[in-house]
Design a protein around this motif. Structure first.
Motif, PDB file in Angstrom:
ATOM      1  N   TYR A  67      -4.017 -11.565   3.899  1.00 12.21           N
ATOM      2  CA  TYR A  67      -2.483 -11.390   3.621  1.00 12.21           C
ATOM      3  C   TYR A  67      -2.842 -10.264   2.606  1.00 12.21           C
ATOM      4  O   TYR A  67      -1.800  -9.260   2.815  1.00 12.21           O
ATOM      5  CB  TYR A  67      -1.896 -12.407   2.819  1.00 12.21           C
ATOM      6  N   LEU A  68      -3.632 -10.067   1.454  1.00 13.59           N
ATOM      7  CA  LEU A  68      -3.834  -8.985   0.578  1.00 13.59           C
ATOM      8  C   LEU A  68      -4.191  -7.879   1.455  1.00 13.59           C
ATOM      9  O   LEU A  68      -3.757  -6.491   1.227  1.00 13.59           O
ATOM     10  CB  LEU A  68      -4.766  -9.355  -0.455  1.00 13.59           C
ATOM     11  N   ALA A  69      -5.099  -7.944   2.439  1.00 10.73           N
ATOM     12  CA  ALA A  69      -5.623  -6.993   3.112  1.00 10.73           C
ATOM     13  C   ALA A  69      -4.477  -6.213   4.021  1.00 10.73           C
ATOM     14  O   ALA A  69      -4.438  -5.118   4.086  1.00 10.73           O
ATOM     15  CB  ALA A  69      -6.883  -7.119   3.980  1.00 10.73           C
ATOM     16  N   VAL A  70      -3.720  -6.972   4.680  1.00  9.78           N
ATOM     17  CA  VAL A  70      -2.615  -6.445   5.629  1.00  9.78           C
ATOM     18  C   VAL A  70      -1.656  -5.606   4.817  1.00  9.78           C
ATOM     19  O   VAL A  70      -1.045  -4.774   5.069  1.00  9.78           O
ATOM     20  CB  VAL A  70      -2.087  -7.486   6.281  1.00  9.78           C
ATOM     21  N   VAL A  71      -1.323  -6.379   3.580  1.00 11.71           N
ATOM     22  CA  VAL A  71      -0.248  -5.480   2.498  1.00 11.71           C
ATOM     23  C   VAL A  71      -0.890  -4.402   2.109  1.00 11.71           C
ATOM     24  O   VAL A  71      -0.261  -3.187   1.835  1.00 11.71           O
ATOM     25  CB  VAL A  71       0.165  -6.615   1.442  1.00 11.71           C
ATOM     26  N   ALA A  72      -2.145  -4.301   1.762  1.00 18.19           N
ATOM     27  CA  ALA A  72      -2.586  -2.954   1.422  1.00 18.19           C
ATOM     28  C   ALA A  72      -2.653  -1.926   2.447  1.00 18.19           C
ATOM     29  O   ALA A  72      -2.322  -0.707   2.279  1.00 18.19           O
ATOM     30  CB  ALA A  72      -4.204  -3.188   0.569  1.00 18.19           C
ATOM     31  N   LEU A 104       4.388   8.335  -2.054  1.00 17.32           N
ATOM     32  CA  LEU A 104       4.289   6.758  -2.961  1.00 17.32           C
ATOM     33  C   LEU A 104       5.689   6.109  -2.473  1.00 17.32           C
ATOM     34  O   LEU A 104       5.367   4.663  -2.389  1.00 17.32           O
ATOM     35  CB  LEU A 104       4.743   7.211  -4.361  1.00 17.32           C
ATOM     36  N   ASN A 105       6.642   6.546  -2.113  1.00 20.00           N
ATOM     37  CA  ASN A 105       8.016   5.819  -2.062  1.00 20.00           C
ATOM     38  C   ASN A 105       7.630   5.051  -0.689  1.00 20.00           C
ATOM     39  O   ASN A 105       8.236   3.723  -0.422  1.00 20.00           O
ATOM     40  CB  ASN A 105       9.232   6.593  -1.616  1.00 20.00           C
ATOM     41  N   PHE A 106       7.207   5.612   0.427  1.00 22.23           N
ATOM     42  CA  PHE A 106       6.881   5.182   1.538  1.00 22.23           C
ATOM     43  C   PHE A 106       5.777   3.992   1.658  1.00 22.23           C
ATOM     44  O   PHE A 106       5.852   3.036   2.316  1.00 22.23           O
ATOM     45  CB  PHE A 106       6.351   6.000   2.654  1.00 22.23           C
ATOM     46  N   ALA A 107       4.890   4.205   0.753  1.00 25.27           N
ATOM     47  CA  ALA A 107       3.735   3.460   0.372  1.00 25.27           C
ATOM     48  C   ALA A 107       4.266   1.937  -0.334  1.00 25.27           C
ATOM     49  O   ALA A 107       4.032   0.837   0.135  1.00 25.27           O
ATOM     50  CB  ALA A 107       2.685   3.893  -0.476  1.00 25.27           C
ATOM     51  N   ILE A 108       5.212   2.010  -1.169  1.00 21.14           N
ATOM     52  CA  ILE A 108       5.906   0.875  -1.900  1.00 21.14           C
ATOM     53  C   ILE A 108       6.960   0.411  -0.644  1.00 21.14           C
ATOM     54  O   ILE A 108       6.818  -1.028  -0.906  1.00 21.14           O
ATOM     55  CB  ILE A 108       6.914   1.587  -3.048  1.00 21.14           C
ATOM     56  N   TYR A 109       7.508   1.168  -0.207  1.00 21.41           N
ATOM     57  CA  TYR A 109       8.333   0.582   1.105  1.00 21.41           C
ATOM     58  C   TYR A 109       7.236  -0.481   1.990  1.00 21.41           C
ATOM     59  O   TYR A 109       7.917  -1.510   2.330  1.00 21.41           O
ATOM     60  CB  TYR A 109       9.170   1.805   1.964  1.00 21.41           C
ATOM     61  N   GLY A 110       6.476  -0.072   2.415  1.00 19.96           N
ATOM     62  CA  GLY A 110       5.354  -0.510   3.265  1.00 19.96           C
ATOM     63  C   GLY A 110       5.059  -1.783   2.603  1.00 19.96           C
ATOM     64  O   GLY A 110       4.847  -3.039   3.244  1.00 19.96           O
ATOM     65  N   ILE A 111       4.640  -1.791   1.487  1.00 16.84           N
ATOM     66  CA  ILE A 111       3.882  -2.920   0.572  1.00 16.84           C
ATOM     67  C   ILE A 111       4.991  -3.932   0.509  1.00 16.84           C
ATOM     68  O   ILE A 111       4.684  -5.079   0.584  1.00 16.84           O
ATOM     69  CB  ILE A 111       3.312  -2.489  -0.486  1.00 16.84           C
ATOM     70  N   VAL A 112       6.300  -3.455   0.264  1.00 22.40           N
ATOM     71  CA  VAL A 112       7.368  -4.414  -0.118  1.00 22.40           C
ATOM     72  C   VAL A 112       7.703  -5.276   1.230  1.00 22.40           C
ATOM     73  O   VAL A 112       7.934  -6.633   1.191  1.00 22.40           O
ATOM     74  CB  VAL A 112       8.519  -3.875  -0.662  1.00 22.40           C
ATOM     75  N   MET A 113       7.990  -4.451   2.329  1.00 24.79           N
ATOM     76  CA  MET A 113       8.547  -5.086   3.515  1.00 24.79           C
ATOM     77  C   MET A 113       7.660  -5.946   4.101  1.00 24.79           C
ATOM     78  O   MET A 113       7.983  -7.131   4.603  1.00 24.79           O
ATOM     79  CB  MET A 113       8.943  -4.005   4.352  1.00 24.79           C
ATOM     80  N   VAL A 114       6.203  -5.639   4.190  1.00 23.74           N
ATOM     81  CA  VAL A 114       5.214  -6.417   5.046  1.00 23.74           C
ATOM     82  C   VAL A 114       4.900  -7.637   3.922  1.00 23.74           C
ATOM     83  O   VAL A 114       4.873  -8.681   4.279  1.00 23.74           O
ATOM     84  CB  VAL A 114       3.900  -5.516   5.319  1.00 23.74           C
ATOM     85  N   GLY A 115       5.034  -7.189   2.566  1.00 25.49           N
ATOM     86  CA  GLY A 115       4.615  -8.417   1.621  1.00 25.49           C
ATOM     87  C   GLY A 115       5.555  -9.706   1.743  1.00 25.49           C
ATOM     88  O   GLY A 115       5.176 -10.726   1.715  1.00 25.49           O
ATOM     89  N   VAL A 116       6.826  -9.153   1.648  1.00 25.53           N
ATOM     90  CA  VAL A 116       7.842 -10.245   1.603  1.00 25.53           C
ATOM     91  C   VAL A 116       8.098 -10.721   3.161  1.00 25.53           C
ATOM     92  O   VAL A 116       8.100 -11.921   3.064  1.00 25.53           O
ATOM     93  CB  VAL A 116       9.217  -9.395   1.341  1.00 25.53           C
ATOM     94  N   GLY A 117       8.024  -9.765   4.191  1.00 23.11           N
ATOM     95  CA  GLY A 117       8.077 -10.770   5.572  1.00 23.11           C
ATOM     96  C   GLY A 117       6.958 -11.320   5.647  1.00 23.11           C
ATOM     97  O   GLY A 117       7.339 -12.829   6.284  1.00 23.11           O
ATOM     98  N   GLY A 159     -10.166 -21.684   4.672  1.00 20.94           N
ATOM     99  CA  GLY A 159      -8.934 -22.343   4.365  1.00 20.94           C
ATOM    100  C   GLY A 159      -8.067 -21.236   3.420  1.00 20.94           C
ATOM    101  O   GLY A 159      -7.870 -20.055   4.249  1.00 20.94           O
ATOM    102  N   ARG A 160      -7.274 -21.582   2.596  1.00 19.92           N
ATOM    103  CA  ARG A 160      -6.350 -20.667   1.817  1.00 19.92           C
ATOM    104  C   ARG A 160      -7.000 -19.496   1.465  1.00 19.92           C
ATOM    105  O   ARG A 160      -6.483 -18.293   1.431  1.00 19.92           O
ATOM    106  CB  ARG A 160      -5.858 -21.686   0.795  1.00 19.92           C
ATOM    107  N   ARG A 161      -8.279 -19.356   1.054  1.00 18.91           N
ATOM    108  CA  ARG A 161      -9.073 -18.215   0.454  1.00 18.91           C
ATOM    109  C   ARG A 161      -9.012 -17.179   1.548  1.00 18.91           C
ATOM    110  O   ARG A 161      -8.616 -15.974   1.384  1.00 18.91           O
ATOM    111  CB  ARG A 161     -10.369 -18.457  -0.176  1.00 18.91           C
ATOM    112  N   VAL A 162      -9.187 -17.480   2.841  1.00 21.79           N
ATOM    113  CA  VAL A 162      -9.040 -16.571   3.763  1.00 21.79           C
ATOM    114  C   VAL A 162      -7.805 -15.996   4.191  1.00 21.79           C
ATOM    115  O   VAL A 162      -7.739 -15.014   4.293  1.00 21.79           O
ATOM    116  CB  VAL A 162      -9.674 -17.131   5.077  1.00 21.79           C
ATOM    117  N   VAL A 163      -6.806 -16.899   4.273  1.00 23.90           N
ATOM    118  CA  VAL A 163      -5.429 -16.528   4.575  1.00 23.90           C
ATOM    119  C   VAL A 163      -5.013 -15.551   3.589  1.00 23.90           C
ATOM    120  O   VAL A 163      -4.273 -14.568   3.948  1.00 23.90           O
ATOM    121  CB  VAL A 163      -4.608 -17.820   4.595  1.00 23.90           C
TER     122      VAL A 163
END
Length: 92
Positions: free
Chosen positions: A19-24, A60-73, A11-15
């Motif tokens: 999600y957190l693994a993909v954002v990381a 650091l800037n590219f890591a933040i960019y990746g986290i924000v873009m994938v996290g939001v999308g 269920g939701r825990r897996v999703v």
């Protein structure tokens, strides 16, 4: 009543876990791009821009960019799925 492992891992825990693994992972890949881009391009790249916002090319800037873009999308996509699932009468 005790919950089994299969009950806790669905269920939701897996999703949320995926999600957190993909954002990381997006953050790790972003940091790798920040390290490799200036080296592999052979040019002295100091600045990059996205949507009119300029930022320095650092891991650091590219890591933040990746986290924000994938996290939001991905977050918006998951919220849309959650919203649409309310209207599914045969949902499990």
């Amino acid at each position: 009543m005790t919950a089994t492992v299969s009950d806790r891992l669905r269920g939701r825990r897996v999703v949320v876990g995926i999600y957190l693994a993909v954002v990381a992972l997006a953050g790790v890949f972003g940091a790798a791009v920040g390290v490799l881009l200036p080296v592999e391009s052979g040019r002295d790249i100091q600045q990059a821009s996205f949507a009119g916002i300029e930022f320095a090319v650092t891991p650091l800037n590219f890591a933040i960019y990746g986290i924000v873009m994938v996290g939001v999308g991905l977050g918006l996509l998951l919220l849309a799925v959650r919203f649409v699932s309310r209207f599914d009468d045969e949902a499990v």
